[in-house]
Design a protein around this motif. Structure first.
Motif, PDB file in Angstrom:
ATOM      1  N   ASN A  26     -34.587 -18.919 -32.717  1.00 11.46           N
ATOM      2  CA  ASN A  26     -35.898 -19.447 -33.108  1.00 11.46           C
ATOM      3  C   ASN A  26     -36.500 -20.312 -32.007  1.00 11.46           C
ATOM      4  OD1 ASN A  26     -35.833 -18.197 -35.591  1.00 11.46           O
ATOM      5  ND2 ASN A  26     -35.031 -19.973 -36.690  1.00 11.46           N
ATOM      6  N   GLU A  27     -35.652 -21.128 -31.364  1.00 11.02           N
ATOM      7  CA  GLU A  27     -36.155 -21.995 -30.294  1.00 11.02           C
ATOM      8  C   GLU A  27     -36.562 -21.166 -29.074  1.00 11.02           C
ATOM      9  OE1 GLU A  27     -37.333 -25.403 -28.266  1.00 11.02           O
ATOM     10  OE2 GLU A  27     -36.948 -25.028 -30.403  1.00 11.02           O
ATOM     11  N   VAL A  28     -35.783 -20.112 -28.786  1.00 11.71           N
ATOM     12  CA  VAL A  28     -36.149 -19.215 -27.677  1.00 11.71           C
ATOM     13  C   VAL A  28     -37.499 -18.580 -27.953  1.00 11.71           C
ATOM     14  CG1 VAL A  28     -35.567 -17.064 -26.485  1.00 11.71           C
ATOM     15  CG2 VAL A  28     -33.774 -18.751 -26.944  1.00 11.71           C
ATOM     16  N   ASN A  29     -37.700 -18.077 -29.182  1.00 12.92           N
ATOM     17  CA  ASN A  29     -38.973 -17.437 -29.543  1.00 12.92           C
ATOM     18  C   ASN A  29     -40.138 -18.412 -29.428  1.00 12.92           C
ATOM     19  OD1 ASN A  29     -37.636 -15.059 -30.048  1.00 12.92           O
ATOM     20  ND2 ASN A  29     -37.459 -15.414 -32.258  1.00 12.92           N
ATOM     21  N   ASN A  30     -39.924 -19.649 -29.896  1.00 11.47           N
ATOM     22  CA  ASN A  30     -40.997 -20.647 -29.826  1.00 11.47           C
ATOM     23  C   ASN A  30     -41.393 -20.949 -28.382  1.00 11.47           C
ATOM     24  OD1 ASN A  30     -41.150 -20.921 -32.602  1.00 11.47           O
ATOM     25  ND2 ASN A  30     -39.698 -22.629 -32.684  1.00 11.47           N
ATOM     26  N   ARG A  31     -40.401 -21.041 -27.519  1.00  8.18           N
ATOM     27  CA  ARG A  31     -40.696 -21.355 -26.125  1.00  8.18           C
ATOM     28  C   ARG A  31     -41.375 -20.177 -25.424  1.00  8.18           C
ATOM     29  NH1 ARG A  31     -35.903 -25.207 -23.597  1.00  8.18           N
ATOM     30  NH2 ARG A  31     -35.609 -26.523 -25.442  1.00  8.18           N
ATOM     31  N   LEU A  32     -40.955 -18.954 -25.771  1.00  7.70           N
ATOM     32  CA  LEU A  32     -41.603 -17.781 -25.171  1.00  7.70           C
ATOM     33  C   LEU A  32     -43.057 -17.676 -25.617  1.00  7.70           C
ATOM     34  CD1 LEU A  32     -38.756 -15.101 -25.422  1.00  7.70           C
ATOM     35  CD2 LEU A  32     -39.700 -16.095 -23.322  1.00  7.70           C
ATOM     36  N   LYS A  33     -43.329 -17.986 -26.889  1.00  4.92           N
ATOM     37  CA  LYS A  33     -44.711 -17.955 -27.390  1.00  4.92           C
ATOM     38  C   LYS A  33     -45.567 -18.986 -26.657  1.00  4.92           C
ATOM     39  CE  LYS A  33     -43.577 -16.360 -32.070  1.00  4.92           C
ATOM     40  NZ  LYS A  33     -43.453 -16.776 -33.488  1.00  4.92           N
ATOM     41  N   LEU A  35     -44.988 -20.156 -23.695  1.00  3.99           N
ATOM     42  CA  LEU A  35     -45.119 -19.688 -22.325  1.00  3.99           C
ATOM     43  C   LEU A  35     -46.170 -18.602 -22.213  1.00  3.99           C
ATOM     44  CD1 LEU A  35     -43.853 -20.029 -19.484  1.00  3.99           C
ATOM     45  CD2 LEU A  35     -42.225 -18.222 -20.101  1.00  3.99           C
ATOM     46  N   ALA A  36     -46.237 -17.737 -23.218  1.00  4.44           N
ATOM     47  CA  ALA A  36     -47.176 -16.601 -23.191  1.00  4.44           C
ATOM     48  C   ALA A  36     -48.627 -17.061 -23.157  1.00  4.44           C
ATOM     49  CB  ALA A  36     -46.934 -15.704 -24.409  1.00  4.44           C
ATOM     50  N   ARG A  37     -48.894 -18.278 -23.666  1.00  7.22           N
ATOM     51  CA  ARG A  37     -50.271 -18.767 -23.712  1.00  7.22           C
ATOM     52  C   ARG A  37     -50.795 -19.174 -22.336  1.00  7.22           C
ATOM     53  NH1 ARG A  37     -48.489 -21.225 -28.747  1.00  7.22           N
ATOM     54  NH2 ARG A  37     -48.131 -23.228 -27.709  1.00  7.22           N
ATOM     55  N   THR A  38     -49.863 -19.410 -21.375  1.00  4.57           N
ATOM     56  CA  THR A  38     -50.300 -19.899 -20.067  1.00  4.57           C
ATOM     57  C   THR A  38     -49.856 -19.028 -18.891  1.00  4.57           C
ATOM     58  OG1 THR A  38     -48.321 -21.288 -19.958  1.00  4.57           O
ATOM     59  CG2 THR A  38     -50.323 -22.304 -20.857  1.00  4.57           C
ATOM     60  N   VAL A  39     -48.900 -18.103 -19.138  1.00  6.09           N
ATOM     61  CA  VAL A  39     -48.336 -17.345 -18.037  1.00  6.09           C
ATOM     62  C   VAL A  39     -49.369 -16.404 -17.418  1.00  6.09           C
ATOM     63  CG1 VAL A  39     -47.490 -15.408 -19.436  1.00  6.09           C
ATOM     64  CG2 VAL A  39     -46.324 -16.021 -17.307  1.00  6.09           C
ATOM     65  N   VAL A  49     -50.842 -11.681 -22.142  1.00  2.00           N
ATOM     66  CA  VAL A  49     -49.651 -10.905 -21.781  1.00  2.00           C
ATOM     67  C   VAL A  49     -48.842 -10.629 -23.050  1.00  2.00           C
ATOM     68  CG1 VAL A  49     -47.571 -10.830 -20.360  1.00  2.00           C
ATOM     69  CG2 VAL A  49     -49.595 -12.083 -19.541  1.00  2.00           C
ATOM     70  N   PRO A  50     -48.503  -9.350 -23.341  1.00  2.00           N
ATOM     71  CA  PRO A  50     -47.739  -9.034 -24.556  1.00  2.00           C
ATOM     72  C   PRO A  50     -46.398  -9.764 -24.585  1.00  2.00           C
ATOM     73  CG  PRO A  50     -48.629  -7.055 -23.550  1.00  2.00           C
ATOM     74  CD  PRO A  50     -48.872  -8.154 -22.578  1.00  2.00           C
ATOM     75  N   MET A  51     -45.956 -10.136 -25.802  1.00  2.00           N
ATOM     76  CA  MET A  51     -44.723 -10.896 -25.954  1.00  2.00           C
ATOM     77  C   MET A  51     -43.513 -10.158 -25.402  1.00  2.00           C
ATOM     78  SD  MET A  51     -44.519 -13.977 -26.968  1.00  2.00           S
ATOM     79  CE  MET A  51     -42.787 -13.920 -27.426  1.00  2.00           C
ATOM     80  N   ASN A  52     -43.487  -8.818 -25.591  1.00  2.00           N
ATOM     81  CA  ASN A  52     -42.307  -8.083 -25.107  1.00  2.00           C
ATOM     82  C   ASN A  52     -42.217  -8.123 -23.584  1.00  2.00           C
ATOM     83  OD1 ASN A  52     -44.603  -6.396 -24.892  1.00  2.00           O
ATOM     84  ND2 ASN A  52     -43.314  -4.569 -24.841  1.00  2.00           N
ATOM     85  N   VAL A  53     -43.394  -8.180 -22.917  1.00  2.00           N
ATOM     86  CA  VAL A  53     -43.404  -8.277 -21.451  1.00  2.00           C
ATOM     87  C   VAL A  53     -42.947  -9.671 -21.011  1.00  2.00           C
ATOM     88  CG1 VAL A  53     -44.845  -8.152 -19.376  1.00  2.00           C
ATOM     89  CG2 VAL A  53     -45.229  -6.557 -21.271  1.00  2.00           C
ATOM     90  N   VAL A  54     -43.435 -10.704 -21.737  1.00  2.00           N
ATOM     91  CA  VAL A  54     -43.024 -12.079 -21.438  1.00  2.00           C
ATOM     92  C   VAL A  54     -41.520 -12.227 -21.638  1.00  2.00           C
ATOM     93  CG1 VAL A  54     -43.253 -14.500 -22.107  1.00  2.00           C
ATOM     94  CG2 VAL A  54     -45.274 -13.040 -22.024  1.00  2.00           C
ATOM     95  N   ALA A  55     -41.017 -11.666 -22.752  1.00  2.00           N
ATOM     96  CA  ALA A  55     -39.584 -11.768 -23.045  1.00  2.00           C
ATOM     97  C   ALA A  55     -38.739 -11.051 -21.994  1.00  2.00           C
ATOM     98  CB  ALA A  55     -39.302 -11.202 -24.430  1.00  2.00           C
ATOM     99  N   GLN A  56     -39.244  -9.894 -21.540  1.00  2.00           N
ATOM    100  CA  GLN A  56     -38.500  -9.135 -20.531  1.00  2.00           C
ATOM    101  C   GLN A  56     -38.406  -9.914 -19.209  1.00  2.00           C
ATOM    102  OE1 GLN A  56     -40.201  -5.313 -19.656  1.00  2.00           O
ATOM    103  NE2 GLN A  56     -38.388  -4.583 -18.601  1.00  2.00           N
ATOM    104  N   ARG A  57     -39.530 -10.596 -18.866  1.00  2.00           N
ATOM    105  CA  ARG A  57     -39.578 -11.314 -17.586  1.00  2.00           C
ATOM    106  C   ARG A  57     -38.852 -12.661 -17.661  1.00  2.00           C
ATOM    107  NH1 ARG A  57     -43.251 -11.799 -13.252  1.00  2.00           N
ATOM    108  NH2 ARG A  57     -43.572  -9.557 -13.494  1.00  2.00           N
ATOM    109  N   TYR A  58     -39.046 -13.387 -18.767  1.00  2.00           N
ATOM    110  CA  TYR A  58     -38.569 -14.767 -18.832  1.00  2.00           C
ATOM    111  C   TYR A  58     -37.487 -15.020 -19.885  1.00  2.00           C
ATOM    112  CZ  TYR A  58     -42.774 -15.663 -16.076  1.00  2.00           C
ATOM    113  OH  TYR A  58     -43.740 -15.651 -15.102  1.00  2.00           O
ATOM    114  N   GLY A  59     -37.134 -13.998 -20.622  1.00  2.00           N
ATOM    115  CA  GLY A  59     -36.208 -14.192 -21.733  1.00  2.00           C
ATOM    116  C   GLY A  59     -34.875 -14.815 -21.323  1.00  2.00           C
ATOM    117  N   TYR A  60     -34.290 -14.315 -20.247  1.00  2.00           N
ATOM    118  CA  TYR A  60     -32.959 -14.807 -19.842  1.00  2.00           C
ATOM    119  C   TYR A  60     -33.002 -16.290 -19.468  1.00  2.00           C
ATOM    120  CZ  TYR A  60     -28.617 -15.409 -17.275  1.00  2.00           C
ATOM    121  OH  TYR A  60     -27.400 -15.884 -16.839  1.00  2.00           O
TER     122      TYR A  60
END
Length: 437
Positions: A26-33, A35-39, A49-60
């Motif tokens: 849940n915390e990972v998802n919140n931070r990715l969301k 991040l998506a607003r400014t990336v 930027v779609p969430m799946n693209v953000v997660a692929q780039r920054y998820g790890y």
């Protein structure tokens, strides 16, 4: 929840931490969301930027950050609940066999030791004292006069004597070859003041302007120039000019030139006495404090946390490199400094810090505001504008913390001296001033 603490070796402990997987996700998802607003990414407008693209780039990287944060928080809560005083950072490793939906970690760490201070009444300490004599004031006056001396050229046939300033050219060779630092032109020094090695002084003493002389010179084995230490050189020296020195008389004119308020010799001597007494006070305090700390360590029993020692080793190495850099050493930032060189001193510092902290806590020896002010006033008294120095100390939190630490050490010194078997020993002014305070 109850925290189970496993004792390992001496000060080493282990706690097992458990974290729900869904809390992490849940915390990972919140931070990715967030991040998506400014990336910003090529091909997309900012914030689109779609969430799946953000997660692929920054998820790890986000997952790594969250794990670090959550495990750190869990460890802090567990350590507080178990009332542990943790020394250094824990070593965290993931543990196998956690229940479904959970992640488990082992945190291995050190705690600060129990410090036992045995009977200080049996400690034996030699407390030094010293006085400022008229002879010490006379010597200081001579130094001040030398700093203000003038020079006048002597007659062509006059021989160089102690106290004369000579201007010379010289060149030294070892086995017939010149060496670095062995040659100079128009070099000035005062004969007999120890600036040059004895053989050099002996050769120049008695020479006249225009004369040259060749002489052997044996460099001491401990000479600061390592390339020539312990070797013998042949020097050629030529005296180009000889000047006699004249020191000002000890009179009211000298007192006025030194800024003495009433412009009298008596006022000058009183001012010198005041300054020397202040210096004697600080040097005696340092020497007696050292004796107290040495005695205190003999009465203390404790295990040393390796994490604290290692941190102190690191600080000392960095401090040494910074000092080397300030002295102009090339590549000082990466200079190899073996840990074993500084470890004994690091261990002593950590041990002493823990013992002093225990004594301060048990006997209410913290620095009081009036003590800090008195100490700063003492430090500032030797300056032309003490009020500016006082403001300088109070204007910086670190400088004030350094003063506070010094006052606490003074409190500890006074406390231990009041408990211990103290032997008084008077030493001479010169002996005290010849050693580091």
């Amino acid at each position: 929840m109850a925290v189970t603490v496993e004792n390992l070796e001496k000060l080493e402990r282990k706690i097992t931490l458990s974290l729900p997987v869904d809390v992490i996700q849940n915390e990972v998802n919140n931070r990715l969301k967030k991040l998506a607003r400014t990336v910003k990414m090529d091909g997309f407008r900012p914030g689109k930027v779609p969430m799946n693209v953000v997660a692929q780039r920054y998820g790890y990287s986000v997952h790594y950050e969250v794990m670090n944060d959550k495990v750190g928080e869990a460890f802090s809560v567990a350590a507080n609940e178990a009332q542990l005083r943790v020394a250094g950072q824990p070593r965290i490793s993931e543990k196998e066999g956690a229940p479904e939906g959970q992640l488990a970690f082992d945190a291995v760490f050190e705690v600060f030791p129990e410090v036992v201070i045995n009977d200080l009444g049996t400690a034996e300490i030699e407390r030094l004292s010293a006085e400022v004599t008229d002879e010490a004031i006379d010597k200081t006056l001579d130094i001040l006069r030398k700093q203000r001396r003038s020079f006048a050229q002597r007659a062509q046939d006059a021989a160089a004597a102690d106290g004369d300033r000579v201007t010379v050219d010289f060149e030294g060779k070892i086995d017939g070859e010149p060496f670095q630092g062995g040659k100079a032109e128009d070099f000035q020094y005062v004969v007999g003041e120890g600036q040059m090695l004895k053989e050099f002084e002996d050769a120049v003493r008695g020479m006249k302007s225009g004369e040259s002389r060749t002489f052997p010179l044996a460099f001491p084995a401990d000479y600061h120039g390592k390339d020539v230490a312990g070797k013998q050189a042949d020097f050629l020296v030529t005296v180009k000019k000889i000047e006699s020195s004249h020191m000002p008389e000890v009179d009211d004119a000298l007192a006025k030139s030194l800024g003495i308020a009433d412009g009298t010799v008596a006022g000058l001597r009183a001012d010198i006495r005041k300054n020397l007494e202040r210096e004697v006070k600080f040097r005696l305090l340092a020497r007696n404090k050292q004796a107290v700390m040495d005695a205190l360590l003999t009465k203390a029993e404790l295990d040393l946390p390796n994490a604290s020692v290692q941190a102190e080793v690191g600080r000392m190495i960095e401090s040494t490199r910074a000092d080397l850099k300030q002295r102009g050493l090339k590549d000082a930032d990466s200079a190899p400094i073996p840990e074993e060189i500084v470890r004994p001193q690091a261990e002593r510092r950590v041990r002493l810090g823990l013992v002093v902290a225990e004594l301060v806590k048990k006997n209410d020896l913290l620095a009081k505001p009036e003590q800090i002010k008195a100490h700063i006033d003492d430090l500032a008294a030797s300056y032309e504008k003490p009020e500016d120095v006082v403001r300088w100390y109070y204007g910086d939190r670190q400088r004030l913390a350094d003063v506070e630490a010094a006052v606490i050490e003074n409190n500890v010194t006074d406390y231990v001296l009041a408990q211990a078997k103290v032997t008084e020993k008077a030493i001479g002014f010169d002996e005290l001033m010849a050693q580091q305070g």
